[in-house]
Enzyme design. Structure first.
Site, PDB file in Angstrom:
ATOM      1  N   ALA A  85     -12.340   2.809  -3.475  1.00  0.00           N
ATOM      2  CA  ALA A  85     -13.802   2.897  -3.871  1.00  0.00           C
ATOM      3  C   ALA A  85     -13.916   3.707  -5.025  1.00  0.00           C
ATOM      4  CB  ALA A  85     -14.722   3.377  -2.749  1.00  0.00           C
ATOM      5  N   LYS A 116     -14.874   0.042   6.260  1.00  0.00           N
ATOM      6  CA  LYS A 116     -13.958   0.110   7.418  1.00  0.00           C
ATOM      7  C   LYS A 116     -14.695  -0.789   8.505  1.00  0.00           C
ATOM      8  CE  LYS A 116     -10.569   2.238   5.800  1.00  0.00           C
ATOM      9  NZ  LYS A 116      -9.398   1.630   4.963  1.00  0.00           N
ATOM     10  N   THR A 124      -3.356  12.530   2.049  1.00  0.00           N
ATOM     11  CA  THR A 124      -2.465  11.616   0.962  1.00  0.00           C
ATOM     12  C   THR A 124      -3.299  11.292  -0.154  1.00  0.00           C
ATOM     13  OG1 THR A 124      -4.106   9.621   1.664  1.00  0.00           O
ATOM     14  CG2 THR A 124      -2.109   9.846   3.083  1.00  0.00           C
ATOM     15  N   LEU A 125      -2.957  10.663  -1.272  1.00  0.00           N
ATOM     16  CA  LEU A 125      -3.593  10.167  -2.291  1.00  0.00           C
ATOM     17  C   LEU A 125      -5.119   9.749  -2.330  1.00  0.00           C
ATOM     18  CD1 LEU A 125      -2.348  10.947  -5.246  1.00  0.00           C
ATOM     19  CD2 LEU A 125      -1.908   8.258  -5.495  1.00  0.00           C
ATOM     20  N   SER A 147       1.880   8.508   1.614  1.00  0.00           N
ATOM     21  CA  SER A 147       1.257   7.311   1.824  1.00  0.00           C
ATOM     22  C   SER A 147       1.547   6.965   3.479  1.00  0.00           C
ATOM     23  CB  SER A 147       1.567   6.010   1.130  1.00  0.00           C
ATOM     24  OG  SER A 147       1.045   6.203  -0.382  1.00  0.00           O
ATOM     25  N   ILE A 148       0.694   6.524   4.295  1.00  0.00           N
ATOM     26  CA  ILE A 148       0.904   6.355   5.713  1.00  0.00           C
ATOM     27  C   ILE A 148       1.736   4.910   5.625  1.00  0.00           C
ATOM     28  CG2 ILE A 148      -0.523   5.122   7.688  1.00  0.00           C
ATOM     29  CD1 ILE A 148      -3.024   6.749   6.863  1.00  0.00           C
ATOM     30  N   VAL A 163      -4.401  -6.664  -5.529  1.00  0.00           N
ATOM     31  CA  VAL A 163      -4.848  -7.395  -4.590  1.00  0.00           C
ATOM     32  C   VAL A 163      -6.332  -8.270  -5.247  1.00  0.00           C
ATOM     33  CG1 VAL A 163      -3.980  -6.571  -2.504  1.00  0.00           C
ATOM     34  CG2 VAL A 163      -6.054  -5.657  -3.366  1.00  0.00           C
ATOM     35  N   GLY A 196       0.649  -1.155  -0.029  1.00  0.00           N
ATOM     36  CA  GLY A 196      -0.070  -0.216   0.078  1.00  0.00           C
ATOM     37  C   GLY A 196       0.635   1.469   0.013  1.00  0.00           C
ATOM     38  N   TYR A 234     -17.821  10.289   4.116  1.00  0.00           N
ATOM     39  CA  TYR A 234     -16.831   8.801   4.141  1.00  0.00           C
ATOM     40  C   TYR A 234     -17.607   7.934   3.315  1.00  0.00           C
ATOM     41  CZ  TYR A 234     -13.097   6.347   5.406  1.00  0.00           C
ATOM     42  OH  TYR A 234     -11.774   5.415   5.613  1.00  0.00           O
TER      43      TYR A 234
HETATM   44  O1  0WD Z   1      -6.482  10.139   6.264  1.00  0.00           O
HETATM   45  C1  0WD Z   1      -6.132   9.221   5.613  1.00  0.00           C
HETATM   46  N1  0WD Z   1      -5.188   9.273   4.603  1.00  0.00           N
HETATM   47  C2  0WD Z   1      -6.502   8.023   6.543  1.00  0.00           C
HETATM   48  C3  0WD Z   1      -6.223   6.647   5.739  1.00  0.00           C
HETATM   49  C4  0WD Z   1      -7.081   7.996   7.851  1.00  0.00           C
HETATM   50  C5  0WD Z   1      -7.373   6.712   8.274  1.00  0.00           C
HETATM   51  C6  0WD Z   1      -7.119   5.391   7.518  1.00  0.00           C
HETATM   52  N2  0WD Z   1      -6.506   5.670   6.310  1.00  0.00           N
HETATM   53  C7  0WD Z   1      -6.526   4.281   5.716  1.00  0.00           C
HETATM   54  C8  0WD Z   1      -6.797   4.152   4.089  1.00  0.00           C
HETATM   55  O2  0WD Z   1      -8.158   4.120   4.200  1.00  0.00           O
HETATM   56  C9  0WD Z   1      -6.083   3.085   3.413  1.00  0.00           C
HETATM   57  O3  0WD Z   1      -6.607   1.961   4.184  1.00  0.00           O
HETATM   58  O4  0WD Z   1      -4.929   4.021   5.456  1.00  0.00           O
HETATM   59  C10 0WD Z   1      -4.663   3.217   4.275  1.00  0.00           C
HETATM   60  C11 0WD Z   1      -3.797   3.727   3.445  1.00  0.00           C
HETATM   61  O5  0WD Z   1      -4.239   4.962   2.715  1.00  0.00           O
HETATM   62  P1  0WD Z   1      -3.510   6.197   2.483  1.00  0.00           P
HETATM   63  O6  0WD Z   1      -1.931   6.052   2.880  1.00  0.00           O
HETATM   64  O7  0WD Z   1      -4.356   7.463   2.928  1.00  0.00           O
HETATM   65  O8  0WD Z   1      -3.504   5.909   0.692  1.00  0.00           O
HETATM   66  P2  0WD Z   1      -2.499   5.870  -0.361  1.00  0.00           P
HETATM   67  O9  0WD Z   1      -1.233   6.621  -0.385  1.00  0.00           O
HETATM   68  O10 0WD Z   1      -3.376   6.256  -1.609  1.00  0.00           O
HETATM   69  O11 0WD Z   1      -2.474   4.382  -0.539  1.00  0.00           O
HETATM   70  C12 0WD Z   1      -3.294   3.274  -0.600  1.00  0.00           C
HETATM   71  C13 0WD Z   1      -3.006   2.566  -1.660  1.00  0.00           C
HETATM   72  C14 0WD Z   1      -3.063   2.887  -3.057  1.00  0.00           C
HETATM   73  O12 0WD Z   1      -3.045   4.202  -3.388  1.00  0.00           O
HETATM   74  P3  0WD Z   1      -3.766   4.584  -4.733  1.00  0.00           P
HETATM   75  O13 0WD Z   1      -3.967   6.020  -4.368  1.00  0.00           O
HETATM   76  O14 0WD Z   1      -2.869   4.413  -5.834  1.00  0.00           O
HETATM   77  O15 0WD Z   1      -5.281   3.955  -5.070  1.00  0.00           O
HETATM   78  O16 0WD Z   1      -3.718   1.452  -1.735  1.00  0.00           O
HETATM   79  C15 0WD Z   1      -3.272   0.515  -2.858  1.00  0.00           C
HETATM   80  C16 0WD Z   1      -2.561   1.528  -3.709  1.00  0.00           C
HETATM   81  O17 0WD Z   1      -1.304   1.424  -3.777  1.00  0.00           O
HETATM   82  N3  0WD Z   1      -4.257  -0.068  -3.330  1.00  0.00           N
HETATM   83  C17 0WD Z   1      -3.906  -1.259  -4.177  1.00  0.00           C
HETATM   84  N4  0WD Z   1      -3.078  -2.136  -3.882  1.00  0.00           N
HETATM   85  C18 0WD Z   1      -3.057  -3.328  -4.419  1.00  0.00           C
HETATM   86  N5  0WD Z   1      -4.229  -3.756  -5.274  1.00  0.00           N
HETATM   87  C19 0WD Z   1      -5.138  -1.638  -4.906  1.00  0.00           C
HETATM   88  C20 0WD Z   1      -5.194  -2.816  -5.449  1.00  0.00           C
HETATM   89  N6  0WD Z   1      -6.246  -3.354  -6.150  1.00  0.00           N
HETATM   90  N7  0WD Z   1      -5.957  -0.655  -4.715  1.00  0.00           N
HETATM   91  C21 0WD Z   1      -5.373   0.527  -3.998  1.00  0.00           C
END
Ligand code: 0WD
Length: 273
Positions: A101, A168, A199-200, A19-20, A71, A13, A161
């Site tokens: 989503a 979630k 983040t993205l 990214s987190i 995934v 991820g 959300y």
């Molecule tokens: O405020 C926030 N950013 C919060 C995020 C607050 C609380 C929780 N979260 C959660 C998110 O819901 C997620 O579960 O933390 C997790 C990571 O989120 P993130 O760091 O904010 O987001 P990001 O940097 O976009 O990473 C998520 C990644 C995807 O990024 P993109 O933006 O390209 O969709 O999830 C991965 C991808 O790298 N991802 C996948 N990996 C494999 N197969 C797939 C897939 N089909 N779809 C998305």
């Protein structure tokens, strides 16, 4: 000696340096971990943007493995875990930091979410934890840890959300069921519920800057959480420091989740306006 010296794991991820999963990875490396990474497969192999972004971040820190993995694809997952087995033999930790989503469905309302959008959101955001865990178990010994990322929108209604809140909710339930199933093997499964971070993927959630302002006014600590604070709690849950904690959703949100009404000064400001 670091908290993760001699420990090996996989991180799912990282999309970019916001990214987190990247914030947690930096700490894992600093504590001595050996890590393998996946990135979303690039649609155009001539222009491997996803791979390049992840490679640029993790290669200089000594990544042991960098693989494409969608995934949604069982073959990708099988290939990823076969490579992890070959490279590491055993795994001590897995970080699942994935959610998705379709934008149209994410924008809500929940009652209008398409059937396909619902299935896709649940598959990528929830089923992926199950399918990754299923493959990781074989490589994990007692004391290993699996961590996923969640958000308060799974427990309470957070306007904007929408369908991700449903995902979630299911993810947190999944964490508890997996903790129950893997506990006898000594494998822990936890969720970290982070406050909002830019983040993205969060940029797709409606009214995000409004949400950040709300946390500043309403959380007991009157501020937003920092990426490194989420990362510190992440490595706590992935390390032996949390050896008796499983099935837990740990809130790292400056206390926002305990509030049932705005603090007095916010109510005062509203009644004066
Ligand atoms: O405020 C926030 N950013 C919060 C995020 C607050 C609380 C929780 N979260 C959660 C998110 O819901 C997620 O579960 O933390 C997790 C990571 O989120 P993130 O760091 O904010 O987001 P990001 O940097 O976009 O990473 C998520 C990644 C995807 O990024 P993109 O933006 O390209 O969709 O999830 C991965 C991808 O790298 N991802 C996948 N990996 C494999 N197969 C797939 C897939 N089909 N779809 C998305």
């Amino acid at each position: 000696m670091g908290l993760f010296t001699g420990k090996k794991g996989m991180v799912f991820g990282i999309a970019n340096d916001h990214s987190i999963a990247w914030a947690i990875t930096e700490k894992l490396f600093a504590e001595g971990a050996e890590i393998g990474f996946t990135h979303l497969p690039d649609k155009d192999p001539e222009r491997p943007r996803m791979e390049r972004r992840v490679r640029k971040l993790v290669e200089p820190l000594g990544a042991k493995l960098i693989l494409p993995c969608d995934v949604q694809n069982d073959e990708d997952l099988d290939r990823t875990f076969a490579a992890a087995k070959e490279t590491f033999g055993e795994l001590d930790f897995v970080l699942h930091s994935i959610a998705y989503a379709p934008l149209g469905d994410l924008q809500g309302p929940v009652h209008a979410v398409s059937r396909d959008g619902f299935k896709l959101s649940m598959e990528i955001s929830v089923y992926s934890l199950m399918s990754i865990t299923h493959r990781a178990i074989e490589l994990m010994k007692p004391g290993s840890s699996i961590l996923t990322l969640t958000y308060l929108g799974g427990e309470k209604v957070i306007p904007g959300y929408n369908v991700m809140g449903l995902c979630k909710s299911a993810l947190e339930s999944c964490t508890e069921y997996l903790a129950h199933e893997l506990g006898p093997k000594g494998i822990r499964v936890n969720a970290l519920s982070a406050g909002p971070l830019k983040t993205l993927s969060s940029s797709a959630v409606g009214d995000f800057s409004l949400m950040m302002k709300l946390y500043e006014s309403m959380s007991p600590m009157r501020r937003n959480v920092l990426p490194e604070e989420v990362a510190n709690s992440g490595i706590y849950l992935l390390s032996d420091m949390s050896s008796a904690t499983t099935g837990e959703t740990l809130h790292v949100d400056c206390g926002y989740h305990v509030m049932g009404a705005p603090p007095a000064e916010m109510q005062q400001a509203n009644s004066n306006s």
